[in-house]
Design an enzyme around this catalytic site. Structure first.
Site, short mmCIF file in Angstrom:
data_model
loop_
_atom_site.label_atom_id
_atom_site.label_comp_id
_atom_site.label_asym_id
_atom_site.label_seq_id
_atom_site.Cartn_x
_atom_site.Cartn_y
_atom_site.Cartn_z
N ASP A 17 45.93 48.97 -25.67
CA ASP A 17 45.79 47.52 -25.48
C ASP A 17 47.14 46.80 -25.53
OD1 ASP A 17 46.17 48.02 -28.20
OD2 ASP A 17 44.14 47.48 -28.76
N GLU B 8 35.85 43.95 -28.71
CA GLU B 8 35.39 43.12 -29.82
C GLU B 8 33.87 43.15 -29.96
OE1 GLU B 8 37.47 42.18 -31.98
OE2 GLU B 8 38.46 40.30 -31.43
N HIS C 239 36.07 46.69 -34.27
CA HIS C 239 36.56 46.86 -32.89
C HIS C 239 37.41 48.14 -32.77
CE1 HIS C 239 40.35 44.26 -33.81
NE2 HIS C 239 40.76 45.49 -33.65
N ASN D 261 36.52 44.34 -38.17
CA ASN D 261 35.22 43.89 -37.66
C ASN D 261 34.55 44.95 -36.78
OD1 ASN D 261 36.77 43.84 -35.37
ND2 ASN D 261 36.42 41.70 -34.86
C1 GLP Z 1 44.26 45.92 -33.79
C2 GLP Z 1 44.39 46.80 -32.53
C3 GLP Z 1 43.61 48.06 -32.66
C4 GLP Z 1 43.84 48.61 -34.05
C5 GLP Z 1 43.12 47.73 -35.02
C6 GLP Z 1 43.32 48.10 -36.47
O1 GLP Z 1 43.80 44.64 -33.51
N1 GLP Z 1 44.04 46.18 -31.31
O2 GLP Z 1 43.98 48.97 -31.63
O3 GLP Z 1 43.31 49.90 -34.14
O4 GLP Z 1 43.36 46.37 -34.77
O5 GLP Z 1 44.53 47.65 -36.97
P1 GLP Z 1 45.15 48.16 -38.32
O6 GLP Z 1 45.43 49.61 -38.14
O7 GLP Z 1 46.39 47.34 -38.49
O8 GLP Z 1 44.13 47.91 -39.39
#
Ligand code: GLP
Length: 246
Positions: free
Chosen positions: A67, A143, A138, A136
Site C-alpha cells: 500500500d 478497511e 485491516h 481494526n
Molecule cells: C498500517 C498499514 C498496514 C499495517 C498495519 C499495522 O496502516 N497499512 O499494512 O500492517 O497498519 O501497522 P503496525 O504494524 O504499525 O501496527
C-alpha cells in the site's frame, strides 16, 4: 490457519527472517509481498543483518509492497516508499527495478491500481505474502466496512487507521492522508503462502476475532481463514486472548 506463538517479538522476527532467507535460497527469484508499519521493522532489520552476513541474496528477488498513501510522493520521508528504503531496500542487494510500490501521486488512481495488478500478474503472482495487522482488523489498507473491494483500489482510511499512522506524520492524525492505494483482498488471497505477523497486547482482541470469529468484511483479516496456506505468527502478548491460550 496455522498459528505459531513466540516468546517475544524479537524471537518472532529472528525466526521469520530465517524462514524468508530459506525461502529465497529455495527460490532465488521469489516474489515477495511486503507490508509497512511498525510490526515488520524488526524483521527487516534482521533481514539486513542476514544479508550483510551473506546468508541471504536478494539479487533476483522481486518485491511488491501492499500500500501507499495518496498524495505523498515517493521521495517524501512520510511515504511507504521511503519507509521501505529506510528499513530494507537501501541496505540489501535488492535491484531497484524489481522493487514495486504503488504510486500515491499517480494522476489517475484507477489506472495506477490496474497497472499494479498487471505487474503482479506479469511477475508470476506473489509467492510469499507477508502481512501486518491493523488494530481494526485491516490488512494493507483493506478497511472494515459493509463490503470489500477485491482488487487493488483507492481506500478511504478510517479514523482508527489514520490515528495508528500518525508516527510518520508528526503525531497529528489530521496530517495523515484520508486515502491510500491498497492491494485488494483477492489479490492477497492469490498468494501461494501468507504469513501474517502481529505483536503486542493491543492486537490481542483483533487476533482472536481474526482466528476464531466469522469471516466478515467487518474484519478484513478474517478473510485469511479462506486461504489454504496461511500462517499467523504471534508473540505471547498478541496471542493472549486466543481460546487455546498463548
Ligand atoms: C498500517 C498499514 C498496514 C499495517 C498495519 C499495522 O496502516 N497499512 O499494512 O500492517 O497498519 O501497522 P503496525 O504494524 O504499525 O501496527
Amino acid at each position: 490457519m496455522r498459528i505459531r506463538v513466540f516468546e517475544t517479538a524479537a524471537a518472532l522476527a529472528r525466526a521469520l527472517a530465517r524462514d524468508v532467507a530459506a525461502s529465497v535460497a529455495a527460490n532465488p527469484s521469489i516474489v515477495l509481498g511486503l507490508p509497512a508499519g511498525r510490526t515488520p521493522v524488526r524483521l527487516y532489520a534482521e533481514l539486513v543483518r542476514l544479508c550483510r552476513l551473506g546468508r541471504v541474496d536478494f539479487s533476483r528477488v522481486t518485491t511488491f509492497n501492499l500500500d501507499e498513501f495518496v498524495g505523498i510522493p515517493s521521495g517524501d520521508p512520510r511515504s511507504y516508499h521511503a519507509f521501505m528504503r529506510r528499513h530494507l531496500v537501501d541496505h540489501v542487494n535488492l535491484r531497484s527495478s524489481r522493487v514495486h510500490v504503488l504510486d500515491g501521486t499517480a494522476p489517475d488512481a484507477v489506472r495506477e491500481c490496474a497497472r499494479y495488478e498487471r505487474a503482479i500478474e506479469r511477475g508470476g503472482g506473489i509467492d510469499l505474502q507477508l502481512l501486518g495487522l491493523g488494530v481494526n482488523g485491516h490488512v494493507g489498507f483493506n478497511e472494515p466496512g459493509p463490503a470489500m473491494i477485491a482488487r487493488t483500489h483507492c481506500a478511504r482510511l478510517s479514523r482508527a487507521t489514520r490515528r495508528a499512522n500518525t508516527g510518520l506524520f508528526g503525531s497529528r492524525p489530521s496530517a495523515v492522508p484520508r486515502e491510500a492505494l491498497s492491494v485488494g483482498m483477492a489479490t492477497i488471497l492469490h498468494a501461494s503462502r501468507i504469513v501474517l505477523m502481529a505483536t503486542g497486547a493491543r492486537k490481542a482482541a483483533c487476533v482472536r476475532r481474526m482466528v476464531e470469529g466469522p469471516v466478515t468484511p467487518r474484519l478484513p483479516a478474517s478473510f485469511l481463514q479462506l486461504h489454504p496456506n496461511t500462517e499467523v505468527w504471534l508473540d505471547r502478548a498478541s496471542a493472549s486472548r486466543l481460546s487455546t491460550g498463548p
